[in-house]
Design a protein around this motif. Structure first.
Motif, PDB file in Angstrom:
ATOM      1  N   MET A  73       0.832  -1.215   0.000  1.00 35.26           N
ATOM      2  CA  MET A  73       0.000   0.000   0.000  1.00 35.26           C
ATOM      3  C   MET A  73       0.863   1.259   0.000  1.00 35.26           C
ATOM      4  N   GLN A  74       1.963   1.231   0.742  1.00 35.64           N
ATOM      5  CA  GLN A  74       2.869   2.385   0.746  1.00 35.64           C
ATOM      6  C   GLN A  74       3.539   2.570  -0.611  1.00 35.64           C
ATOM      7  N   SER A  75       3.799   1.469  -1.287  1.00 36.48           N
ATOM      8  CA  SER A  75       4.463   1.571  -2.593  1.00 36.48           C
ATOM      9  C   SER A  75       3.547   2.203  -3.649  1.00 36.48           C
ATOM     10  N   LEU A  76       2.261   2.251  -3.370  1.00 35.26           N
ATOM     11  CA  LEU A  76       1.341   2.929  -4.283  1.00 35.26           C
ATOM     12  C   LEU A  76       1.607   4.439  -4.325  1.00 35.26           C
ATOM     13  N   LEU A  77       2.256   4.966  -3.292  1.00 31.87           N
ATOM     14  CA  LEU A  77       2.676   6.371  -3.304  1.00 31.87           C
ATOM     15  C   LEU A  77       3.617   6.640  -4.484  1.00 31.87           C
ATOM     16  N   TYR A  78       4.464   5.654  -4.790  1.00 28.31           N
ATOM     17  CA  TYR A  78       5.373   5.772  -5.938  1.00 28.31           C
ATOM     18  C   TYR A  78       4.568   5.994  -7.220  1.00 28.31           C
ATOM     19  N   ILE A  79       3.483   5.250  -7.367  1.00 29.66           N
ATOM     20  CA  ILE A  79       2.649   5.383  -8.562  1.00 29.66           C
ATOM     21  C   ILE A  79       1.996   6.766  -8.606  1.00 29.66           C
ATOM     22  N   VAL A  80       1.534   7.266  -7.473  1.00 32.20           N
ATOM     23  CA  VAL A  80       0.918   8.594  -7.416  1.00 32.20           C
ATOM     24  C   VAL A  80       1.938   9.666  -7.801  1.00 32.20           C
ATOM     25  N   VAL A  81       3.127   9.602  -7.205  1.00 29.30           N
ATOM     26  CA  VAL A  81       4.169  10.598  -7.498  1.00 29.30           C
ATOM     27  C   VAL A  81       4.577  10.518  -8.961  1.00 29.30           C
ATOM     28  N   CYS A  82       4.780   9.314  -9.484  1.00 27.81           N
ATOM     29  CA  CYS A  82       5.154   9.151 -10.897  1.00 27.81           C
ATOM     30  C   CYS A  82       4.059   9.682 -11.824  1.00 27.81           C
ATOM     31  N   SER A  83       2.817   9.479 -11.454  1.00 30.92           N
ATOM     32  CA  SER A  83       1.712   9.996 -12.269  1.00 30.92           C
ATOM     33  C   SER A  83       1.729  11.518 -12.316  1.00 30.92           C
ATOM     34  N   LEU A  84       1.986  12.152 -11.179  1.00 29.17           N
ATOM     35  CA  LEU A  84       2.070  13.611 -11.143  1.00 29.17           C
ATOM     36  C   LEU A  84       3.240  14.127 -11.988  1.00 29.17           C
ATOM     37  N   ILE A  85       4.376  13.452 -11.891  1.00 29.83           N
ATOM     38  CA  ILE A  85       5.541  13.852 -12.693  1.00 29.83           C
ATOM     39  C   ILE A  85       5.239  13.672 -14.181  1.00 29.83           C
ATOM     40  N   TYR A  86       4.638  12.544 -14.533  1.00 31.68           N
ATOM     41  CA  TYR A  86       4.310  12.287 -15.935  1.00 31.68           C
ATOM     42  C   TYR A  86       3.342  13.342 -16.479  1.00 31.68           C
ATOM     43  N   LEU A  87       2.310  13.667 -15.703  1.00 32.30           N
ATOM     44  CA  LEU A  87       1.346  14.677 -16.147  1.00 32.30           C
ATOM     45  C   LEU A  87       2.002  16.048 -16.293  1.00 32.30           C
ATOM     46  N   SER A  88       2.951  16.354 -15.416  1.00 33.51           N
ATOM     47  CA  SER A  88       3.675  17.624 -15.531  1.00 33.51           C
ATOM     48  C   SER A  88       4.506  17.665 -16.811  1.00 33.51           C
ATOM     49  N   ILE A  89       5.178  16.562 -17.125  1.00 29.44           N
ATOM     50  CA  ILE A  89       5.987  16.506 -18.347  1.00 29.44           C
ATOM     51  C   ILE A  89       5.082  16.570 -19.566  1.00 29.44           C
ATOM     52  N   LYS A  90       4.011  15.798 -19.548  1.00 30.34           N
ATOM     53  CA  LYS A  90       3.091  15.721 -20.687  1.00 30.34           C
ATOM     54  C   LYS A  90       2.384  17.053 -20.947  1.00 30.34           C
ATOM     55  N   SER A  91       2.180  17.851 -19.901  1.00 33.18           N
ATOM     56  CA  SER A  91       1.454  19.110 -20.062  1.00 33.18           C
ATOM     57  C   SER A  91       2.311  20.249 -20.605  1.00 33.18           C
ATOM     58  N   GLN A  92       3.622  20.036 -20.702  1.00 33.26           N
ATOM     59  CA  GLN A  92       4.495  21.104 -21.185  1.00 33.26           C
ATOM     60  C   GLN A  92       4.200  21.437 -22.646  1.00 33.26           C
ATOM     61  N   ARG A  93       4.294  22.711 -22.968  1.00 36.77           N
ATOM     62  CA  ARG A  93       4.120  23.178 -24.341  1.00 36.77           C
ATOM     63  C   ARG A  93       5.121  24.289 -24.604  1.00 36.77           C
ATOM     64  N   VAL A  94       5.731  24.255 -25.781  1.00 30.82           N
ATOM     65  CA  VAL A  94       6.514  25.388 -26.261  1.00 30.82           C
ATOM     66  C   VAL A  94       5.695  25.992 -27.391  1.00 30.82           C
ATOM     67  N   ILE A  95       5.359  27.256 -27.227  1.00 30.50           N
ATOM     68  CA  ILE A  95       4.530  27.952 -28.204  1.00 30.50           C
ATOM     69  C   ILE A  95       5.353  29.080 -28.803  1.00 30.50           C
ATOM     70  N   VAL A  96       5.413  29.104 -30.126  1.00 29.16           N
ATOM     71  CA  VAL A  96       6.154  30.153 -30.829  1.00 29.16           C
ATOM     72  C   VAL A  96       5.155  30.946 -31.659  1.00 29.16           C
ATOM     73  N   THR A  97       5.076  32.245 -31.365  1.00 35.01           N
ATOM     74  CA  THR A  97       4.226  33.143 -32.142  1.00 35.01           C
ATOM     75  C   THR A  97       5.140  34.051 -32.955  1.00 35.01           C
ATOM     76  N   GLU A  98       4.551  35.010 -33.629  1.00 35.35           N
ATOM     77  CA  GLU A  98       5.363  35.957 -34.404  1.00 35.35           C
ATOM     78  C   GLU A  98       6.271  36.779 -33.502  1.00 35.35           C
ATOM     79  N   LYS A  99       5.845  37.016 -32.268  1.00 34.62           N
ATOM     80  CA  LYS A  99       6.567  37.927 -31.389  1.00 34.62           C
ATOM     81  C   LYS A  99       7.180  37.257 -30.158  1.00 34.62           C
ATOM     82  N   TYR A 100       6.610  36.108 -29.711  1.00 38.53           N
ATOM     83  CA  TYR A 100       7.017  35.527 -28.438  1.00 38.53           C
ATOM     84  C   TYR A 100       7.419  34.054 -28.542  1.00 38.53           C
TER      85      TYR A 100
END
Length: 165
Positions: free
Chosen positions: A48-75
């Protein structure tokens, strides 16, 4: 509104790496429980404690997956979890260089507006396939003098060691 180009991170190996880590954690903990002659209740508590690893990994994965680099004409914009982390006007970019943060390769964008100067770290690995195009865009908008001589390709067997050209 001008042309907007959005770059998404490559997360192919992240889940596999995290799953391998969990299997090693589970196997090591189970072996240790067996060696120490722990009861089934104690091993279940460990599980049950090792399930914390899955929760933390899920949060890290979602943070990585949510990243975006956006290039506009000015920014040049980096967003993480929908929040703008860096919004850099192309007119303020003075230098783009490679660097390391916590042992991982990053791209550092040095921006300067008047007396205010800031180094903005942008992840390299999730966007490694897009950096060639990003550097060409920055070079086209800011000039070739802001891009240093960088060898972004790794040779076979070379691990995270970049060489100035």
């Amino acid at each position: 509104m001008g042309v907007v180009k959005v770059y998404f991170p490559n997360t192919k190996g992240v889940i596999t790496l995290m799953a391998i880590g969990y299997v090693i954690l589970l196997a090591g903990g189970s072996a240790l429980s067996f060696i120490l002659n722990e009861t089934l209740v104690q091993w279940t508590f460990f599980l049950m404690q090792s399930l914390l690893y899955i929760v933390v990994c899920s949060l890290i994965y979602l943070s990585i997956k949510s990243q975006r680099v956006i290039v506009t004409e000015k920014y040049f914009v980096l967003k993480v979890i929908g929040i703008t982390r860096h919004k850099i006007d192309f007119d303020h970019i003075r230098e783009v260089r490679k660097g390391k943060m916590s042992g991982s390769p990053i791209m550092e964008i040095h921006a300067k507006k008047g007396s205010y100067s800031k180094v903005c770290p942008v992840p390299f690995l999730p966007f490694s396939e897009a950096w060639d195009e990003l550097l060409l865009t920055i070079e086209r908008k800011c000039g070739s003098d802001v891009i240093g001589g960088m060898d972004l390709k790794r040779r076979k067997g070379e691990i995270r060691s970049w060489k100035e050209t």
